[in-house]
Design a protein around this motif. Structure first.
Motif, PDB file in Angstrom:
ATOM      1  N   GLN A 578      11.686  27.424  15.651  1.00  0.00           N
ATOM      2  CA  GLN A 578      10.752  27.793  16.754  1.00  0.00           C
ATOM      3  C   GLN A 578      11.618  28.347  17.981  1.00  0.00           C
ATOM      4  O   GLN A 578      10.850  29.135  18.865  1.00  0.00           O
ATOM      5  CB  GLN A 578      10.146  26.487  17.180  1.00  0.00           C
ATOM      6  CG  GLN A 578       9.093  25.756  16.290  1.00  0.00           C
ATOM      7  CD  GLN A 578       8.377  24.695  16.591  1.00  0.00           C
ATOM      8  OE1 GLN A 578       8.464  24.201  17.843  1.00  0.00           O
ATOM      9  NE2 GLN A 578       7.425  24.356  15.807  1.00  0.00           N
ATOM     10  N   ASP A 579      12.991  27.983  17.916  1.00  0.00           N
ATOM     11  CA  ASP A 579      13.649  28.707  19.089  1.00  0.00           C
ATOM     12  C   ASP A 579      14.090  30.290  18.679  1.00  0.00           C
ATOM     13  O   ASP A 579      14.928  31.014  19.541  1.00  0.00           O
ATOM     14  CB  ASP A 579      14.778  27.901  19.497  1.00  0.00           C
ATOM     15  CG  ASP A 579      15.964  27.887  18.392  1.00  0.00           C
ATOM     16  OD1 ASP A 579      15.511  28.267  17.226  1.00  0.00           O
ATOM     17  OD2 ASP A 579      16.775  26.964  18.400  1.00  0.00           O
ATOM     18  N   GLU A 597      11.713  23.432   8.984  1.00  0.00           N
ATOM     19  CA  GLU A 597      13.218  23.532   9.118  1.00  0.00           C
ATOM     20  C   GLU A 597      13.825  21.879   8.917  1.00  0.00           C
ATOM     21  O   GLU A 597      13.251  21.040   9.477  1.00  0.00           O
ATOM     22  CB  GLU A 597      13.447  23.668  10.543  1.00  0.00           C
ATOM     23  CG  GLU A 597      14.838  23.877  10.951  1.00  0.00           C
ATOM     24  CD  GLU A 597      15.328  24.193  12.343  1.00  0.00           C
ATOM     25  OE1 GLU A 597      16.649  24.166  12.354  1.00  0.00           O
ATOM     26  OE2 GLU A 597      14.644  24.288  13.115  1.00  0.00           O
ATOM     27  N   ILE A 598      14.556  21.797   8.074  1.00  0.00           N
ATOM     28  CA  ILE A 598      15.148  20.655   7.711  1.00  0.00           C
ATOM     29  C   ILE A 598      15.625  19.578   8.500  1.00  0.00           C
ATOM     30  O   ILE A 598      15.417  18.547   9.064  1.00  0.00           O
ATOM     31  CB  ILE A 598      15.970  20.560   6.207  1.00  0.00           C
ATOM     32  CG1 ILE A 598      15.426  21.133   4.994  1.00  0.00           C
ATOM     33  CG2 ILE A 598      16.679  19.341   6.042  1.00  0.00           C
ATOM     34  CD1 ILE A 598      16.346  21.638   3.811  1.00  0.00           C
ATOM     35  N   ASP A 602      10.818  20.534  12.397  1.00  0.00           N
ATOM     36  CA  ASP A 602       9.636  21.459  12.849  1.00  0.00           C
ATOM     37  C   ASP A 602       9.158  22.335  11.934  1.00  0.00           C
ATOM     38  O   ASP A 602       9.802  22.922  11.146  1.00  0.00           O
ATOM     39  CB  ASP A 602      10.327  22.172  14.085  1.00  0.00           C
ATOM     40  CG  ASP A 602      10.476  21.180  15.417  1.00  0.00           C
ATOM     41  OD1 ASP A 602       9.911  20.291  15.296  1.00  0.00           O
ATOM     42  OD2 ASP A 602      11.291  21.734  15.952  1.00  0.00           O
ATOM     43  N   VAL A 603       7.884  22.964  12.086  1.00  0.00           N
ATOM     44  CA  VAL A 603       7.350  23.980  11.219  1.00  0.00           C
ATOM     45  C   VAL A 603       8.031  25.188  11.588  1.00  0.00           C
ATOM     46  O   VAL A 603       8.254  25.657  12.780  1.00  0.00           O
ATOM     47  CB  VAL A 603       6.022  24.283  11.626  1.00  0.00           C
ATOM     48  CG1 VAL A 603       5.574  25.331  10.784  1.00  0.00           C
ATOM     49  CG2 VAL A 603       5.031  23.035  11.157  1.00  0.00           C
ATOM     50  N   ALA A 604       8.464  26.082  10.592  1.00  0.00           N
ATOM     51  CA  ALA A 604       9.555  27.270  10.823  1.00  0.00           C
ATOM     52  C   ALA A 604       8.283  28.474  10.491  1.00  0.00           C
ATOM     53  O   ALA A 604       7.409  28.196   9.864  1.00  0.00           O
ATOM     54  CB  ALA A 604      10.380  27.519   9.530  1.00  0.00           C
ATOM     55  N   GLU A 605       8.653  29.501  11.196  1.00  0.00           N
ATOM     56  CA  GLU A 605       7.818  30.684  10.911  1.00  0.00           C
ATOM     57  C   GLU A 605       8.357  31.474   9.727  1.00  0.00           C
ATOM     58  O   GLU A 605       9.527  31.804   9.492  1.00  0.00           O
ATOM     59  CB  GLU A 605       7.953  31.595  12.110  1.00  0.00           C
ATOM     60  CG  GLU A 605       7.265  33.031  12.114  1.00  0.00           C
ATOM     61  CD  GLU A 605       7.548  33.753  13.380  1.00  0.00           C
ATOM     62  OE1 GLU A 605       7.447  34.964  13.147  1.00  0.00           O
ATOM     63  OE2 GLU A 605       8.162  33.501  14.160  1.00  0.00           O
ATOM     64  N   VAL A 606       7.271  31.918   8.831  1.00  0.00           N
ATOM     65  CA  VAL A 606       7.730  32.611   7.692  1.00  0.00           C
ATOM     66  C   VAL A 606       7.307  34.135   8.030  1.00  0.00           C
ATOM     67  O   VAL A 606       6.389  34.521   8.407  1.00  0.00           O
ATOM     68  CB  VAL A 606       6.872  32.302   6.540  1.00  0.00           C
ATOM     69  CG1 VAL A 606       7.043  33.220   5.138  1.00  0.00           C
ATOM     70  CG2 VAL A 606       6.922  30.892   6.129  1.00  0.00           C
ATOM     71  N   GLY A 607       8.362  34.774   8.033  1.00  0.00           N
ATOM     72  CA  GLY A 607       8.666  36.485   8.357  1.00  0.00           C
ATOM     73  C   GLY A 607       8.371  37.134   6.964  1.00  0.00           C
ATOM     74  O   GLY A 607       8.038  36.761   5.957  1.00  0.00           O
TER      75      GLY A 607
END
Length: 834
Positions: A578-579, A597-598, A602-607
């Motif tokens: 998220q950062d 993200e382990i 937090d939920v991570a963004e899939v690129g």
């Protein structure tokens, strides 16, 4: 049923292959010779999935050709010089040599774990004196035969790191490591005369039948043969300026003349004008590549000089010093035609110079040009006096003819290709074997003093080349007059190392770079495999080297690589925290909530799915994958699904599927039992698979061979016990051996076969089983497909017609009505007109 123990099998058979030197190529073998080579890696630390894919492809071909009775040269080495090692020396306080050799040891162990059929007896590393000493001998051969010279040349200079930068190391005008504004400097550089072979290199491209068309086109464009006009503009101070153009047809669209900052005219003006001198200094802050010249801000200074148009003495053009013109290109001066050249368009727009249309695009014929960018397409000449109405080719010929008749210009053939500047102000490279003497000039190091070895006691605490400031290494006596002299402290471009390594693989005598007769037994490389990013420079330089060696009588080979294949990249999803931080696949988990993200939860963004790269952390380390699934599953996945010239997306599902297939194969092999009886359909399927897989491997269409093998395994699994089924399983072991060699060796041994499957022959094909004795015939009613018939090949027309009319689907379609006409195409089609 037992499960295939991949890790145990991998280590056992790899040890057997090593101990028996199974894949060592014999120069004296009576078998037909073939040379399979993948581009050798830079020892950066660890192999990546791109390496695995590249080397798996070459390995399958090498193993297959061994099984076809050939003596195969399939070597491996290390492209080991270069800037990353010096960066490591500066950042980690280690010697470049120790860093490089440690990486080689790590990567070699990783490659061995994948079971590649490599001839490790020929292993070489370009950073070792027993390689680069021979390279120095080749340099001296070229020097003595007039293929090497020294001159001043413009370079990218980093004033902080105090070194020349390659064009790729200049990012937005700044040094990639220091961040300092890069300067354009003149330095004395060593050059190889590649332009002497420009015509040969260009004409030779058409003979490369087994190269990708896109690579051949890139080579042609880089060499860049073009016809043009070199002519003089008379200047207002009584002098003249020479320009060259490939577009003499646009001469009536001229609005200015531009000269390079280091053009003699500019230098003369700078001597008496501080403003000109200051502007020239400003021009030095910029790159030297064509790409950078296109993208950087266009800067100019009106010199006050005026050039007279050759067709109109009243027409005066301003002469500017411009930062986008280089002395190394053409004459160092150009005339600007803003309407039809984007660089000129940007310059004219910035300095409010006229933009006049002279090539008509459709109905656009007005002299005023209001388009947002230059037009450089086809068209008809307009606003150009005697050229009006001509096409571009005719107009070019007309202007050149008039220039030659008038004595103010001459038609010329020019090349985009420039001589190859090979000097690098670096430590970690091949020392250039030249000694500089004030009396004798540059003198070659005596042959009995080669190799000129790099000193070990160097420091990277201060920016710049450590060889320059070494207290003793560079101080020597002149070999000619014995006066105190100085070694050349520049080292060779690392592209030189990779321009002949394939020859050294073929022949490795201790007293010379290679033995001509032995090398020519193997060369040219039959199949070369590597990334398309090397389509221009590396391949062009290697083609030049073989020609140069032929020119001086060292080698009777013209083209180094008969076949070239450029594989696609291995790609993977990208992930961001998220950062904004990039996350590696090991730092995330996937569950019902999405990608998490382990560390933070937090939920991570899939690129996007992109090429695996360290910068975006979307790399997958092959080692833990091999630990988990074994080498054969990794190899199988690399060959499956995606055509090899396209990108391959790495996925957990993909490698899991490959592992499951390896286990399916093992269950077939482990469950082998003798039985009786024939199964003609299975026999036919087997022999078609043998022939198809062989054809696919030679064509490098590995995904097609994988699909055929899936089909055969499905057929074998479904077939009832029979002698045909037993034979199919025994034969299948050999067909899959190039792809899953550890599994194949294990099964081959378990079946009681003598020797190694690596030494076994490819199964023979029964041609009779490749011929269909049954055909599928389409049955159409009024042009629409309604049914198919399977019948013996060559069945008589009346029998086929009767069978078609009796088929249930056709009877229902006709609804009891008699057809008007029946057309039978033997073995293919029945068309019923109702």
């Amino acid at each position: 049923m037992s499960r295939f123990n991949a890790l145990k099998s991998d280590s056992h058979w790899q040890k057997v292959w090593d101990e028996r030197r199974t894949f060592a190529a014999r120069d004296d073998s009576p078998k037909p010779k073939t040379y399979v080579l993948e581009m050798f890696p830079y020892p950066s630390g660890r192999i990546h999935m791109g390496h695995v894919r590249n080397y798996t492809m070459g390995d399958v071909l090498a193993r297959f050709r061994r099984m076809k009775g050939m003596e195969v040269l399939h070597p491996m080495g290390w492209d080991a010089f270069g800037m990353p090692a010096e960066n490591a020396a500066m950042e980690k306080k280690v010697h470049p040599g120790s860093w490089t050799r440690a990486n080689i040891a790590t990567m070699k162990a990783q490659l061995k774990r994948l079971g590649f059929a490599l001839d490790w007896t020929r292993e070489l590393a370009t950073c070792e004196p027993d390689y680069y000493g021979h390279e120095q001998a080749i340099f001296l051969d070229f020097f003595e035969n007039g293929l090497v010279y020294r001159k001043e040349s413009a370079v990218n200079w980093d004033p902080v790191d105090m070194t020349v930068l390659a064009n790729e190391q200049v990012i937005d005008g700044r040094g990639w490591r220091s961040g300092a504004l890069v300067e354009r400097r003149k330095l004395s550089q060593w050059f190889l005369k590649i332009t002497q072979f420009a015509d040969e290199l260009l004409s030779g491209v058409q003979g490369l039948e087994h190269w990708p068309d896109k690579v051949k086109l890139m080579q042609e464009n880089w060499i860049g043969k073009s016809e043009g006009l070199q002519f003089r503009f008379a200047l207002s101070d009584g002098g003249a300026v020479e320009v060259f153009t490939t577009r003499p047809d646009t001469i009536f669209g001229s609005s200015f003349v531009a000269i390079a900052a280091d053009h003699p005219i500019a230098q003369k003006l700078a001597a008496g004008d501080p403003e000109v001198a200051a502007f020239i200094e400003r021009c030095k802050q910029g790159g030297t590549t064509a790409a950078e010249l296109e993208t950087q801000e266009k800067l100019g200074l009106d010199t006050g000089l005026r050039a007279t148009h050759p067709f109109d003495p009243e027409w005066k053009l301003p002469v500017h010093i411009a930062n986008f013109v280089l002395m190394d290109y053409g004459t160092g001066a150009v005339f600007g035609v803003p309407a039809h050249d984007q660089r000129d368009f940007e310059f004219a727009t910035k300095y409010a110079l006229p933009i006049r249309r002279v090539v008509s695009e459709g109905d656009k014929t007005a002299p005023e040009f209001h388009d947002g960018e230059a037009y450089n397409g086809p068209g008809t000449l307009v606003n150009s006096h005697f050229l009006d109405g001509m096409d571009i080719a005719d107009a070019k010929r007309t202007v050149i003819s008039r220039a030659e008749q008038g004595g103010w210009g001459k038609g010329q053939t020019v090349w985009r290709l420039r001589d190859w500047g090979v000097s690098r102000q670096r430590y970690w490279g091949t020392p250039i074997p030249i000694i500089h003497c004030e009396s004798c000039g540059p003198v070659g190091v005596p042959r009995d003093q080669l190799p000129v070895v790099l000193p070990e006691d160097v420091s990277f605490d201060v920016p710049g080349n450590p060889l320059d400031r070494h207290p003793t290494w560079k101080h020597v006596d002149c070999p000619k007059c014995n006066a105190p002299a100085r070694r050349e402290t520049d080292t060779l471009d690392t592209f030189v190392d990779s321009s002949w390594y394939f020859i050294r693989f073929a022949s490795q005598p201790g007293d010379r770079p290679f033995d001509k007769a032995v090398a020519e037994q193997w060369l040219p490389v039959g199949q070369y495999i590597g990334g398309v990013e090397h389509a221009i420079l590396h391949l062009l330089y290697a083609r030049f080297f073989t020609r140069a060696l032929r020119h001086i009588g060292r080698l009777d080979v013209t083209e180094p690589f008969a076949g070239l294949f450029t594989q696609g990249m291995v790609t993977h999803e990208t992930y961001k925290a998220q950062d904004g931080r990039w996350l590696s696949p090991e730092e995330i988990r996937k569950d019902s909530a999405g990608v998490i993200e382990i560390a933070s939860g937090d939920v991570a963004e899939v690129g996007r799915i992109e090429k695996m790269s360290k910068s975006k952390k979307n790399t997958v380390d092959p080692e833990p994958i091999v630990d988990q699934y074994g080498a054969d599953a990794v190899r199988w996945f690399m060959l499956s699904d995606s055509p090899p010239e396209r990108d391959l997306e790495w996925s957990e599902n993909g490698i899991e599927g490959a592992w499951r297939f390896v286990q399916r194969l093992w269950r077939l092999f482990d469950g082998l039992a003798d039985a009786e009886g024939e199964d003609k359909d299975l026999d036919r399927k087997l022999h078609r698979t043998i022939a198809g897989v062989a054809s696919d491997i030679e064509a490098l269409t590995f995904n097609k061979s994988v699909a055929r093998l899936y089909e055969l395994v499905n057929a074998v699994e479904k077939a009832p016990p029979s002698a045909s089924r037993t034979n199919a399983i025994r034969t299948l072991v050999r067909i899959v051996a190039p792809m899953v060699p550890h599994l194949a060796e294990e099964a081959w041994s378990a079946m009681g076969n003598a020797g190694l499957i690596a030494d076994a022959e490819w199964p023979a094909v029964d041609p009779a089983l490749l011929v269909d004795d049954e055909v599928t015939i389409a049955v159409q009613v009024n042009g629409k497909l309604r049914d198919t018939l399977v019948m013996p090949k060559g069945t008589a027309k009346d029998v086929v017609e009767a069978a078609a009319l009796a088929a249930d689907k056709i009877v229902r379609t006709l609804e009891g009505k008699a057809p008007k006409k029946v057309i039978v195409v033997p073995d293919r089609l029945v068309n019923i007109v109702a």
